[in-house]
Motif scaffolding. Sequence first.
Motif, mmCIF file in Angstrom:
data_model
loop_
_atom_site.group_PDB
_atom_site.id
_atom_site.type_symbol
_atom_site.label_atom_id
_atom_site.label_comp_id
_atom_site.label_asym_id
_atom_site.label_seq_id
_atom_site.Cartn_x
_atom_site.Cartn_y
_atom_site.Cartn_z
ATOM 1 N N ASN A 105 -11.398 5.657 -0.556
ATOM 2 C CA ASN A 105 -10.777 6.847 0.011
ATOM 3 C C ASN A 105 -9.357 6.961 -0.532
ATOM 4 O OD1 ASN A 105 -9.612 8.818 1.622
ATOM 5 N ND2 ASN A 105 -10.180 7.879 3.565
ATOM 6 N N SER A 106 -8.994 8.145 -1.042
ATOM 7 C CA SER A 106 -7.632 8.412 -1.481
ATOM 8 C C SER A 106 -7.399 9.916 -1.408
ATOM 9 C CB SER A 106 -7.405 7.871 -2.904
ATOM 10 O OG SER A 106 -6.057 8.021 -3.291
ATOM 11 N N GLY A 107 -6.331 10.388 -2.036
ATOM 12 C CA GLY A 107 -6.059 11.818 -2.024
ATOM 13 C C GLY A 107 -4.899 12.169 -2.925
ATOM 14 N N ILE A 108 -4.886 13.413 -3.409
ATOM 15 C CA ILE A 108 -3.787 13.945 -4.207
ATOM 16 C C ILE A 108 -3.101 15.012 -3.369
ATOM 17 C CG2 ILE A 108 -3.135 15.148 -6.319
ATOM 18 C CD1 ILE A 108 -5.637 13.996 -7.614
ATOM 19 N N TYR A 109 -1.800 14.817 -3.122
ATOM 20 C CA TYR A 109 -1.028 15.748 -2.302
ATOM 21 C C TYR A 109 -0.149 16.595 -3.206
ATOM 22 C CZ TYR A 109 -2.282 13.251 2.000
ATOM 23 O OH TYR A 109 -2.958 12.692 3.063
ATOM 24 N N LYS A 137 0.825 -1.210 0.000
ATOM 25 C CA LYS A 137 0.000 0.000 0.000
ATOM 26 C C LYS A 137 0.865 1.268 0.000
ATOM 27 C CE LYS A 137 -0.685 -0.616 4.994
ATOM 28 N NZ LYS A 137 -1.694 -0.631 6.093
ATOM 29 N N ASP A 138 1.806 1.326 -0.922
ATOM 30 C CA ASP A 138 2.695 2.491 -1.010
ATOM 31 C C ASP A 138 1.990 3.678 -1.641
ATOM 32 O OD1 ASP A 138 4.624 0.913 0.066
ATOM 33 O OD2 ASP A 138 6.047 1.114 -1.607
ATOM 34 N N ASN A 139 2.449 4.875 -1.262
ATOM 35 C CA ASN A 139 2.054 6.086 -1.970
ATOM 36 C C ASN A 139 2.844 6.169 -3.283
ATOM 37 O OD1 ASN A 139 0.339 6.871 0.154
ATOM 38 N ND2 ASN A 139 2.044 7.865 1.234
ATOM 39 N N LEU A 140 2.385 7.046 -4.179
ATOM 40 C CA LEU A 140 2.997 7.178 -5.501
ATOM 41 C C LEU A 140 3.443 8.617 -5.720
ATOM 42 C CD1 LEU A 140 3.521 5.672 -8.233
ATOM 43 C CD2 LEU A 140 1.312 6.587 -8.990
ATOM 44 N N PHE A 141 4.704 8.796 -6.162
ATOM 45 C CA PHE A 141 5.259 10.132 -6.396
ATOM 46 C C PHE A 141 5.612 10.289 -7.870
ATOM 47 C CE2 PHE A 141 6.024 9.285 -1.963
ATOM 48 C CZ PHE A 141 5.842 10.505 -1.334
ATOM 49 N N MET A 198 2.101 13.780 -5.116
ATOM 50 C CA MET A 198 1.944 12.460 -4.502
ATOM 51 C C MET A 198 0.482 12.035 -4.549
ATOM 52 S SD MET A 198 2.654 11.195 -0.576
ATOM 53 C CE MET A 198 0.986 11.379 0.070
ATOM 54 N N ILE A 199 0.244 10.757 -4.868
ATOM 55 C CA ILE A 199 -1.103 10.194 -4.799
ATOM 56 C C ILE A 199 -1.114 9.167 -3.675
ATOM 57 C CG2 ILE A 199 -2.963 9.058 -6.043
ATOM 58 C CD1 ILE A 199 -1.660 9.932 -8.650
ATOM 59 N N GLN A 200 -2.071 9.297 -2.793
ATOM 60 C CA GLN A 200 -2.160 8.421 -1.622
ATOM 61 C C GLN A 200 -2.477 6.989 -2.065
ATOM 62 O OE1 GLN A 200 -5.442 9.192 1.239
ATOM 63 N NE2 GLN A 200 -3.806 9.581 2.705
ATOM 64 N N GLY A 201 -1.713 6.049 -1.547
ATOM 65 C CA GLY A 201 -1.905 4.666 -1.939
ATOM 66 C C GLY A 201 -2.285 3.730 -0.822
ATOM 67 N N ASP A 202 -2.314 4.220 0.432
ATOM 68 C CA ASP A 202 -2.484 3.330 1.578
ATOM 69 C C ASP A 202 -3.895 3.312 2.150
ATOM 70 O OD1 ASP A 202 -2.449 5.881 2.605
ATOM 71 O OD2 ASP A 202 -1.070 5.436 4.250
#
Length: 634
Positions: A118-122, A93-97, A238-242
Amino acid sequence: MTKKILFYIALLLIFSCAKDEKKPIKDAASIEQKEETTLPFTHIELNDMSAFKPTAKNWQIVGNPVADRVKKGTFTSTKGTGILLNTPNENTKDNLFTNFEHGDIELELDVMMPLESNSGIYFQGRYEIQLFDSWGVTKPKYNDIGGIYQRWNKDAEKGKEGFEGHAPKVNAAKAPGLWQHLKVIFHAPKFDAEGHKTKNAWFEEVRLNGMLLHENAEVTGPTRAAAFGDEKPLAPLMIQGDHGAVAFKNIKYKRYNDTHIKINEAVLKIYDNTVKQIPITHLDSLKLLEEHKTDAISPLENMGRNDQKVLVYSGTLNIPTTGTYIFDATVNGSTVLIIGNDTIIGMNADFDMNTTKYEKVNLKEGNAHFQLLYNKPFPWRNGFDLFVEGPSMQRYSFLKDGTSILNKNNPINPIVLDVKDTPLTQRSFIGHKGVKRTHCISVGLVEGMNYTLDLATGSLLHVWSGDFFDATQMWHSRGEHQRGKPMGFVVSSHGDLDYAPLNDEDDTWPKVSDGSFSFKSSGYTFDVQNIPTFSYKLDEAEITDRFVAASQVKRGLERTISSNSSITLWHKIADGTNIKPLPDHTFIINDESYYIVIPEHNAIKTVVRSSNGKDELLVKIPKGNQTFKYRIIW
């Protein structure tokens, strides 16, 4: 570039040569479609994972994903390319950069959320725009889709750790499993030469499915679960992956520097135009009222609401970077812009605010001479806007103060129709895919579901939920635009004829009657609840059409069509780039991304076919008396 000219030629000749450029209002949409209206984005090609830093296997490139409409957070997908898919589990469940870093950025993408995911764009790995299945939420919070997530102070009193979250202005979420379009303009924090922060990061604009969620929302530091606790001028996305499953496609961006075209020296000449000269053919025949130096293009400082004047600016611009620029102008009256020896904008005719002129030009770094004319010949008509976009330069107003609002000091109060305890209907012109439809009726139901029909073709044009109808352009002042406007985020249908007598299922669907059959509206009636039923005649066949809010779903309409015909009829429900059958008699329309649910019916045949580069969903209606229903869910 329209033409090369010698700059010493008299200004009046330059203006007169452009006088035939005005196009009819009805052609404005098609003109804009042919013109380049923006500089190109950089696209993230989702053929492989090379655009991103190495990560875990929860991230992969796939073909078409389908979200399970019953099982939480679940996707199925096919092998292929074009889709970035995250399917996390307890161990992976890694985040993606991204490989690229950004400061100021404009980002657009399509996102699909499965049920309750549920996710998110950072942005810069620090400032989160929340992604969530928020379908049907009545009062969205910071943790709903499009929200700016709150910051977190772990040392604060229990229950008070979160602070500074920004809830979306509206909930524009579609149903889980549908593609949704997200647009964000983000500005990174600013720092001085010593590295001290001088300005906080802020989200200039966040839109979901075309609806404005945030405007100039400031964030004082990284939001909760950010990858970094500090702040930087540049950092990766970053895109949330966890947290949950999520899919993306059509990811594109523009990175911006804080640069503008500067006005080094300029002189403004103001002429009286109470003679209403338009186009400008004899500028020297107008009385010069005043002349002075200026360092900005400021029409509102020199033009009152009821003035009739011509403003002519001339001077030197400083072009920051060699490259391609796009100028766009909208004017109530006329305007001409010349840079160097080139006419950039040539609108020397009687234009109104329905027409925007775009022009792409290559400019060299350094100083360039310019002239700009703005002609306001009529006291009751106001409006002038001029924008420019350039290399790493965000589109901005070239004017110190644009005048597109009738009066900045007395802005228009919108004229809206609100549905309360009974449905509302409103006849109007309506825009649909760049075309003004003139025989439209919009209906607002008390459950908050709304739709527009074109009575000339029997076609469903738009569906939307929430607030009903903006009549400002119809009823304010002279109603120059003469168009009604849906107030929510709109899902649009095909807009062709809804009914036709095909010889077989391979016949091309007619856009208008070709003379082989006639189609016309027979009017509409209201029941005791004030819900309308619409009637049509196709040759001798009689058709009725009725919409109600769909029960047991958070957002949807149920359509009931009845026919009495001596021949077989066909009904076109939808078209799109791809129409995919799902279980439970459901179809997903990927062009506009909505669901069609057709209950099983012994007499009615459903056909999905390819025609003219699109998929079409048709229903074959046997002769005799027939009634069938289907649901539109978005």
